[in-house]
Structures are given as C-alpha cells and as structure tokens.
Enzyme design. Structure first.
Site, mmCIF file in Angstrom:
data_model
loop_
_atom_site.group_PDB
_atom_site.id
_atom_site.type_symbol
_atom_site.label_atom_id
_atom_site.label_comp_id
_atom_site.label_asym_id
_atom_site.label_seq_id
_atom_site.Cartn_x
_atom_site.Cartn_y
_atom_site.Cartn_z
ATOM 1 N N CYS A 33 29.148 -8.220 -26.050
ATOM 2 C CA CYS A 33 30.418 -7.796 -25.473
ATOM 3 C C CYS A 33 31.243 -9.022 -25.043
ATOM 4 C CB CYS A 33 30.172 -6.813 -24.335
ATOM 5 S SG CYS A 33 31.602 -5.751 -24.060
ATOM 6 N N HIS A 68 27.039 -2.673 -26.590
ATOM 7 C CA HIS A 68 25.873 -3.012 -25.757
ATOM 8 C C HIS A 68 24.597 -2.423 -26.367
ATOM 9 C CE1 HIS A 68 27.922 -4.816 -22.290
ATOM 10 N NE2 HIS A 68 28.912 -3.986 -22.577
ATOM 11 N N GLU A 92 21.641 -3.169 -25.885
ATOM 12 C CA GLU A 92 20.524 -3.101 -24.937
ATOM 13 C C GLU A 92 20.366 -1.711 -24.340
ATOM 14 O OE1 GLU A 92 23.403 -4.602 -24.444
ATOM 15 O OE2 GLU A 92 24.027 -4.700 -22.338
HETATM 16 N N1 GLN Z 1 35.573 -8.060 -19.826
HETATM 17 C C1 GLN Z 1 35.467 -7.747 -21.217
HETATM 18 C C2 GLN Z 1 36.291 -6.543 -21.582
HETATM 19 O O1 GLN Z 1 36.660 -5.757 -20.767
HETATM 20 C C3 GLN Z 1 34.025 -7.543 -21.628
HETATM 21 C C4 GLN Z 1 33.375 -6.368 -20.957
HETATM 22 C C5 GLN Z 1 31.900 -6.365 -21.092
HETATM 23 O O2 GLN Z 1 31.269 -7.382 -21.370
HETATM 24 N N2 GLN Z 1 31.275 -5.213 -20.904
HETATM 25 O O3 GLN Z 1 36.569 -6.343 -22.734
#
Ligand code: GLN
Length: 543
Positions: A380, A515, A517
């Site tokens: 992410c 994600h 995970e």
């Molecule tokens: N801050 C980033 C976004 O909002 C990544 C978010 C995250 O890693 N879950 O896109």
C-alpha cells in the site's frame, strides 16, 4: 439450532480474549461445527477507521469494506471464515443508527432510551445476518465494570434470557496475578470481576483464567467455590509459546470439552488437532531463519501491524524457517543512509501508512533494497513510496511525490476521488469526511501475462484483494516508470488503477496497492508472503 457463547473480560484489558474466542472457534470447527465470531466494541467511534494504529492497533478490513477491530483478524486467521461488516459493531454505530431511526420517526412518539431501544439495537445486531451457524461467539470489548460497556452487557443478559441457558453460555476471561514476594497466584481479582458481572445479572458459566504460572488445584477450587461455577469449568489458560498453540493448549485444559458439556451435547465429534500441531511444530522447530526488516511508521506498537507480522510468520511456516522481525522506525533514515540498520536484512518490507512523517526514510530504505538487490515488498503506502523512489532516482522527476503530502511537481501518487466497484461508480469529495470514505474492501485486479506475480498467484488471471487507501499510483506516469524498469503488472479491470508493480532486474521487488496480509492464514499462507520469504531464504544463502 444456533447457540451463543458470550465472551467478557475482567481484571485487566489485553488478556487475549480475542485469541481465546478465535481458538474456541477453531476448536469447535475441528469437531465439525460451523461457527461465526463477532465483536462488540463499547467505544464511541463509529468504527476504528479514524483511530491511530498506535492507539488501538491495526484496522482490519473485511471483503465487504468494513474497517473493524483487529480481533476480527484473529477470528479469520484461526477459523478461515471471512469476516463481514456484520461481525463488528461499536457504541458509536449503534447510537448513530438509533438516532437516525428516531429522526425518521420510527419510534412512533416513544421516549428513546438505553433500555429497550439501544439494547434492542445491540440484540438485533448480534442475531442478524447469520447463516444458521452451530455456534455464534460474541466477544464484548473492554473490561467488565467499564461504564460504556453496560448497554452491551445488558443486551447479552437479555438475549441469554430470551434464548435460555441451554442456548447461551457466558465465558468470562480473567487474570490471576502472580505475586513474586509471596510466590502465589491471587484469585481475589477474579472473584471481584465475576461478582461485578453478577451485579449486571450475568452469572459466568465458565471462567478462563489467564496466568503466567500453572494454577494450583486449591486455587482452582477456590475460584469454583467463590464464583459459583463447577470446578471443571475453571479453565487454566497459561501463556503459550506461539499463538497458534493456543487452540491445542486450551483444548488440553478442557475448554471446548466443557463448552460442549455445558450445552449438554452428548457424544460430540472429537477435536482434530493434527493441523494445528503441524503449524506449531513448524514454528517451534524450523530448519532455518531469515531476518526481515519492516521499515514503517508505527513500529513502536506491534499491534499496529498485527496481520502483517502474522502473514510474515505464515510465510516462514510455508518455507519451514523462522522469520525474525526487525521493526525499524523509518524516521531514523530521514537524514541518514540505512546501510548499517538494514545490512543484515534478508528482506525489506515497507508496510502501509498515512501522512508524510517518516516517508523520506522509507524511500531511502527502498533505494537501498533496490540497489543492493535485497528482496523488497512494498504494501500500500510501501508501493506508493517505491513508485516515488523510482520516479525521483530513475526517471529524473525530482519533484515526484504524493498529493497526500501537498501539491508537488510530479504527482506520481494522487488522490482518488472516483473509481469503479463492479458496475458501480464510487465517488468521493476531496474535502469529504475521513471516516469510512477510503477505497475499502475487496477489489479485483488483472495480472500481466509475463509477470512474477502471476506465477506467484499460481497463474491466476484475476485476483481479489482487500484495499484501504485514499491515494493511488498515477497511471499517467506508467510509461516513464516502466522505461525505468518498474513494471505495472497488476491493474484494476478498467485499466486505470495500477495495483501491482514489480522489477525484473531484481531478485524480488514487488509493490502492491492492496493489503495481502489480511487474507493470510497459518494453514494457508498468502502466496505473496510465502514467495517473499522464499526469496529471503535464497538471499540468506548468498551472504
Ligand atoms: N496513505 C496512503 C493512502 O491513503 C496509503 C494507505 C495505506 O497504506 N493503507 O493511499
């Protein structure tokens, strides 16, 4: 016939109620029963989405896009049952629904009160959206005696009465503190806590006693006597070497047997623990070890990356190695090169995160991984930072950045205000609310034919993974990034959102916008984590 098991906690918080619930769910499952696990959180936030991860731990995201308590992650990892929006509720959500109904006039002129309106809403939540499961395990967050927990305790008391004791069991989880000076475990806090529960009309049916020391028989008898439960239902719950040993250990202590006996289930199928034993064996007696550096922002509070550390452990289980996690605060690289701190790492992972603080350090760590050919996994935020690193270093776009940190010359990562979910166009206002408005939940991604990720995902053309972000890699920079070796190998089905990037001039360099995970399980390690750890094992053989 659905039976309800309510799990409350006393004495102190962080007792491992969530794990106990997850372990009981897993044990009942090994006997062939279907289970559903739910969590009622008494705090006022509508969901944990707006809470800092260092406050309350990771926000666990479900397929259907709910931001939920991290205990739902334990539930899903232990039982494999995908958590849903209908599995976690807070005081904030209950009240906002009740108030919305009041404004609509649904209460037909009644005075709206905690009893019955709020408690009815809680009961409706507990009993809604079930599929005829054999057991519904419902954990109440917080500790008995908390003011905000009262409506939830009242609701489960009422529900217990309505379905009757034959279909409802109250499990109370407590702590037996050990006094080093007198070398004894103390039962008094447990007695008080069970009494506290009695004052709201709930008699514990089974007491799970967390303890660092074996519980002497006379202490167990004392708890049984004072707390009004049979001796066999005072279950010693000692610390486990690994959390995946909790089902086996609690089974040995009689937990699931006593639950089934309480419900008078004659001749239940036996628990089958082979699978759990295999997992534990792999964890405690692995054949090797790798070290993974996690370069993130919330490293001072390990619960903020709960699913991530579990998924890395699962990757170790898949490769029969121990994964040593080295938590590194990215901020320390803001002004210095990471050579020393990352020199030992067999793999470097940059996880999710929000806000600008610590990002220059992440970018430095990514450059280190790319140049030194250390396996790199960006998740992410980590993928977004990998894109910024490539844009700045390899594409000569000095002003490359993310609009999350303000305007920049080259917004290689930009705010997402419109996207497609199935056939529906989702839209957000740039200055809208923060709560529940990210791109949340499962979305499909198409994988490029000749990519590393397609091979990792067993030649799948399309995958589904869970998202939680507001920003997205800007597709307009794709050609420039690809010319610099950072290939976009996963895309949203409409071709507008880069979901995966990877390098082919590197042993293992993958960034994912989602994600992974969240979906990894000890008995079914996520392929990306299994392959990342495999690459780390290879790297460890080189040095
Ligand atoms: N801050 C980033 C976004 O909002 C990544 C978010 C995250 O890693 N879950 O896109």
């Amino acid at each position: 016939m659905t039976r309800y098991i309510f799990i409350t906690g006393g004495v102190v918080s962080s007792l491992g109620k969530g794990l106990a619930a997850a372990a009981l769910g897993a044990l009942l499952q090994t006997r062939g029963y279907s289970v559903r696990l739910r969590k009622l959180d008494p705090y006022i936030n509508v969901d944990p989405g707006t809470m800092s991860p260092i406050q309350h731990g990771e926000v666990y995201v479900t397929d259907d896009g709910a931001e939920t308590d991290l205990d739902l992650g334990h539930y899903e990892r232990f039982t494999g049952v995908a958590a849903r929006r209908s599995d976690n509720v807070t005081t904030g959500r209950i009240y906002s629904d009740v108030i919305a109904r009041e404004r609509r006039g649904d209460y037909l002129g009644a005075t709206v009160q905690v009893i019955p309106h709020v408690t009815d809403a809680i009961k409706a939540f507990i009993t809604a959206d079930l599929d005829g499961e054999d057991f519904v395990l419902c954990e109440i967050g917080g500790t008995v005696g908390d003011i905000e927990g009262l409506p939830f305790l009242e609701a489960i008391r009422q529900l217990g009465n309505e379905v009757g004791p034959a279909r409802a069991l109250f499990v109370h989880c407590t702590l037996l503190p050990y006094l080093g000076a007198s070398k004894e475990l103390k039962t008094k806090p447990t007695q008080h806590s069970v009494k506290e529960l009695l004052t709201v009309g709930i008699q514990a049916g089974l007491i799970l006693c967390r303890s660092e020391q074996p519980i002497p028989d006379d202490q167990r008898r004392k708890i049984a006597l004072f707390c009004n439960v049979p001796y066999d239902r005072v279950i010693p719950a000692l610390d486990a070497t690994t959390i995946y040993d909790v089902p086996g250990q609690y089974h040995e202590a009689g937990f699931d047997d006593q639950v089934l006996e309480y419900f008078a289930i004659a001749d239940p199928p036996p628990a089958k623990l082979d699978g759990w034993r295999r997992i534990v064996h792999r964890q405690v007696a692995p054949e090797g070890e790798v070290s993974i550096a996690i370069v993130g922002k919330y490293t001072q509070f390990i619960d903020s990356y709960k699913s991530l550390s579990e998924a890395l452990t699962h990757g170790g289980i898949a490769n029969n190695v121990r994964v040593r996690l080295n938590w590194v605060d990215s901020g320390i690289f803001d002004d210095e090169e990471p050579n020393l701190a990352l020199g030992e790492a067999n793999g470097i992972l940059v996880p999710g995160g929000f806000g600008e603080r610590g990002t220059e350090g992440m970018i430095r760590a990514i450059r280190f991984a790319r140049e030194r050919k250390v396996p790199f996994f960006g998740i992410c935020f980590g993928m977004q930072m990998a894109v910024i690193e490539a844009a700045r270093t390899l594409c000569a776009l000095d002003g490359a950045g993310s609009t999350e940190f303000g305007a920049c010359d080259h917004p290689v990562v930009g705010l997402l205000t419109e996207w497609t979910r199935g056939n529906v166009r989702e839209q957000r206002a740039a200055d809208g609310d923060l709560g529940g408005t990210m791109r949340l939940g499962a979305y499909p991604a198409r994988l490029a034919a000749d990519s590393r990720v397609r091979a990792i995902y067993h030649a799948a053309d399309e995958i589904g993974e869970r998202h939680r972000h507001r920003y997205e890699v800007n597709i307009n920079y794709r050609d420039r990034l690809e010319a610099a070796g950072l290939k976009v190998t996963g895309l949203s089905p409409d071709g507008t959102l880069p979901e995966i990037v990877e390098r082919h001039d590197h042993p293992w360099f993958v960034g994912v916008q989602f994600h992974p995970e969240l979906k990894s399980k000890p008995f079914d390690p996520h392929p990306l984590f299994a392959d990342f750890i495999r690459a780390a094992v290879e790297q460890s053989r080189l040095v």
